[in-house]
Structure formats: structure tokens, C-alpha cells
Design a protein around this motif. Structure first.
Motif, PDB file in Angstrom:
ATOM      1  N   SER A  51       0.939  -1.213  -0.017  1.00  0.00           N
ATOM      2  CA  SER A  51       0.118  -0.045  -0.005  1.00  0.00           C
ATOM      3  C   SER A  51       1.144   1.213   0.014  1.00  0.00           C
ATOM      4  N   ARG A  82      -5.133   6.369   7.355  1.00  0.00           N
ATOM      5  CA  ARG A  82      -5.250   5.458   6.234  1.00  0.00           C
ATOM      6  C   ARG A  82      -6.359   4.688   6.368  1.00  0.00           C
ATOM      7  N   GLU A  83      -6.793   4.047   7.670  1.00  0.00           N
ATOM      8  CA  GLU A  83      -7.934   3.237   7.976  1.00  0.00           C
ATOM      9  C   GLU A  83      -9.342   3.841   7.775  1.00  0.00           C
ATOM     10  N   ASN A  84      -9.310   5.037   7.980  1.00  0.00           N
ATOM     11  CA  ASN A  84     -10.522   5.840   8.051  1.00  0.00           C
ATOM     12  C   ASN A  84     -10.655   6.921   7.442  1.00  0.00           C
ATOM     13  N   ASP A 108     -10.902   8.370   3.204  1.00  0.00           N
ATOM     14  CA  ASP A 108     -11.375   8.295   1.901  1.00  0.00           C
ATOM     15  C   ASP A 108     -11.117   6.834   1.315  1.00  0.00           C
ATOM     16  N   HIS A 109     -12.242   5.862   1.185  1.00  0.00           N
ATOM     17  CA  HIS A 109     -11.631   4.498   0.837  1.00  0.00           C
ATOM     18  C   HIS A 109     -11.791   4.445  -0.690  1.00  0.00           C
ATOM     19  N   GLU A 145      -4.614  11.109   1.210  1.00  0.00           N
ATOM     20  CA  GLU A 145      -5.667  10.422   1.521  1.00  0.00           C
ATOM     21  C   GLU A 145      -6.270   9.623  -0.010  1.00  0.00           C
ATOM     22  N   SER A 190      -6.549   5.463  -1.078  1.00  0.00           N
ATOM     23  CA  SER A 190      -7.614   5.053  -1.504  1.00  0.00           C
ATOM     24  C   SER A 190      -7.792   3.799  -2.442  1.00  0.00           C
ATOM     25  N   LYS A 191      -8.780   3.433  -2.687  1.00  0.00           N
ATOM     26  CA  LYS A 191      -8.946   2.684  -3.697  1.00  0.00           C
ATOM     27  C   LYS A 191      -8.366   2.819  -5.156  1.00  0.00           C
TER      28      LYS A 191
END
Length: 283
Positions: free
Chosen positions: A15, A126-128, A130-131, A193, A197-198
Motif C-alpha cells: 500500500s 489510512r484506515e478511516n 476516503d476509501h 488520502e 484510497s482504492k
């Protein structure tokens, strides 16, 4: 070390690699596009190309994030504490002189965002964050344009107002000088961010984006290296800023990592980490 921890570290490494390719690649591609389209822009907003002034701060921010992940355990806590104090001090220096708009504080601004990149809790963000990536991409553009507007006002204040407006000139100068370093933070955060994200991870994993980013990184590295090659300025702050611009280039960072790996391999400390020369030179 259990298998789940090993898999987690590998996932984080992948990542981080993809996010680095996106951030460093975009940082090197944007100024090239800005130069190609100057004085016009890919956005229908006059002066939008000035958002490219955020490129070096973004690279400083990225380097700070890499240092954050390079240190683990209790050492990271101490590093973050020291980086927090250093960031506060560099912010103070970056906006301390308000007599006239000047670039003499830019080195302090670069160091401010570097230490900020070290101190932020990246795992939580990173975990919380914008995914998907759409929100962070849009907000990155909008906040970058906001920074650009503040910068233009700050820069134009050296065109003196009429004497009866001297108090307003000083007020605007103090306000913009204090806000410029802070106005850098939102676009840098949203850019990072997006990189995690994906959408950012997908982009960073594409070979075609890497092959676009590599020549752009070489171009920017050569530009940073050969800018004003004759002589050294007596302005120490300018030379410091120039050195920072060179050191945070992706190619500079890659060369430093390779030198470290070569030294580690030659003194036989990292056989498992670098079993072959191909591993020494991999990204």
C-alpha cells in the motif's frame, strides 16, 4: 513473528509503495503539465497553474510520511514528539517575517510540512480516510485552488497600496503570511488520502503510470540539480530551500535508498532482505 503480522506488514508495504508512486509521480507530472499549458490551465480558472507551487511541499510531506513508517515501536513515539515540536517551531519561522512578501522563509515552510508528515497518525488516517477516492480527489483540487488564491494575494502585496490604505496592507500581509503554511496542509492531506484510497492504489499499481512517472521524475531531478548551476548564492535560506528541493526529489530518495542497500549487502548485514542485486535496485 506470526503469519498474520507478516501478511499485515506485506500489505502495508504494498500500500505504501503504490501510494508513493501516486504521490511522487503526480508531483513530477504536474509541473511538466503546468509548463506545457502555461499560461493557460487544464482548469478554466485563470492562474490555476500556480497550484503547482504545492509540488515541493507535497514531496516534503511524502518524505516525512516515509520516515514515519521507517521507524517503529517506541522510537516512533519519540520521533513524533520531536517532530511535533520541530513542526511548531518551523511554522513559527515560516510566518515570522511580515514586513514584506519574501521567499526567505520558504525553507522553513518545507521543513514544517516535512515534520508534519512525520508526526501525523498515518495508520489511523489510512484506515478511516476516503476509501473510494472521489471525495479526496475533489477536495484536493478545491483546497489547492484556495491555497493558490491566498498565495496570489500575498505575492501581490509588494505592489504598494495607496498611503491611506497602509493599515489595510499590513493587515492583509500579516493575515496571508500566517495562513499560507496552514493553507498548504489540506491539499497535501487530501492528496495523500487519495493515494491510499482504492482509486489511488489502483493507479499506483498500474505499470503504465509508473512508466509515465519515471521519466517525469528524472526530468524534475535534472531540473532541480542544474537550476542556477553557476556559483552559490550568499542568501543561506535560499540555498537551504534549493538543497531541500533537490533532496526530496524521488530520484534523490531512490539513490539514497540504493546506496544504503548496497552498503548493507556489502557488509553482509542484510542477506535476507537483499539476497540479489535485483532486490537492491527494486523500487
Amino acid at each position: 513473528m506470526n503469519e498474520s503480522r507478516v501478511n499485515g506488514m506485506r500489505s502495508l508495504a504494498s500500500s505504501l509503495r503504490n501510494a508513493s508512486i501516486v504521490l511522487a509521480g503526480a508531483a513530477c507530472l504536474v509541473p511538466i503539465l503546468a509548463r506545457v499549458f502555461y499560461p493557460y490551465s487544464w482548469l478554466p480558472i485563470r492562474g490555476a497553474w500556480l497550484a503547482s507551487l504545492l509540488i515541493i511541499p507535497l514531496l516534503c510531506f511524502w518524505c516525512g510520511m516515509l520516515l514515519h513508517y521507517r521507524v517503529d515501536g517506541k522510537a516512533r513515539v519519540w520521533l513524533q514528539a520531536a517532530a511535533g515540536l520541530a513542526a511548531a517551531f518551523m511554522f513559527y519561522l515560516s510566518r515570522h517575517t511580515v514586513n514584506a512578501p519574501s521567499m526567505s522563509e520558504i525553507a522553513s515552510t518545507y521543513l514544517f510540512v516535512f515534520f508534519l508528515g512525520v508526526v501525523l497518525p498515518w495508520d489511523h488516517l489510512r484506515e478511516n480516510g476516503d476509501h473510494v477516492g472521489a471525495k479526496s480527489a475533489v477536495l484536493c483540487v478545491l483546497t489547492a485552488l484556495t491555497y493558490t488564491a491566498i498565495y496570489v494575494v500575498w505575492q501581490r502585496l509588494d505592489c504598494k497600496m495607496q498611503p491611506r490604505f497602509a493599515d489595510m496592507e499590513q493587515f492583509l500581509l500579516v493575515l496571508t503570511t500566517n495562513m499560507l503554511p496552514l493553507a498548504m496542509v489540506p491539499p497535501l492531506l487530501f492528496a495523500t488520502e487519495f493515494a491510499f484510497s482504492k482509486a489511488g492504489q489502483w493507479l499506483g499499481s498500474r505499470k503504465w503510470f509508473l512508466w509515465l512517472a519515471v521519466p517525469a521524475a528524472l526530468y524534475c531531478f535534472l531540473g532541480a540539480w542544474f537550476r542556477r548551476p553557476w556559483g552559490i548564492s550568499l542568501d543561506l535560506s535560499w540555498e537551504t530551500a534549493r538543497l531541500i528541493r533537490l533532496l526530496v526529489q524521488p530520484v534523490s530518495l531512490y539513490l539514497m535508498v540504493v546506496i544504503w542497500r548496497v552498503a548493507a549487502k556489502l557488509i553482509r548485514r542484510s542477506k535476507q532482505d537483499y539476497p540479489s542485486w535485483k532486490d537492491v535496485f527494486k523500487l
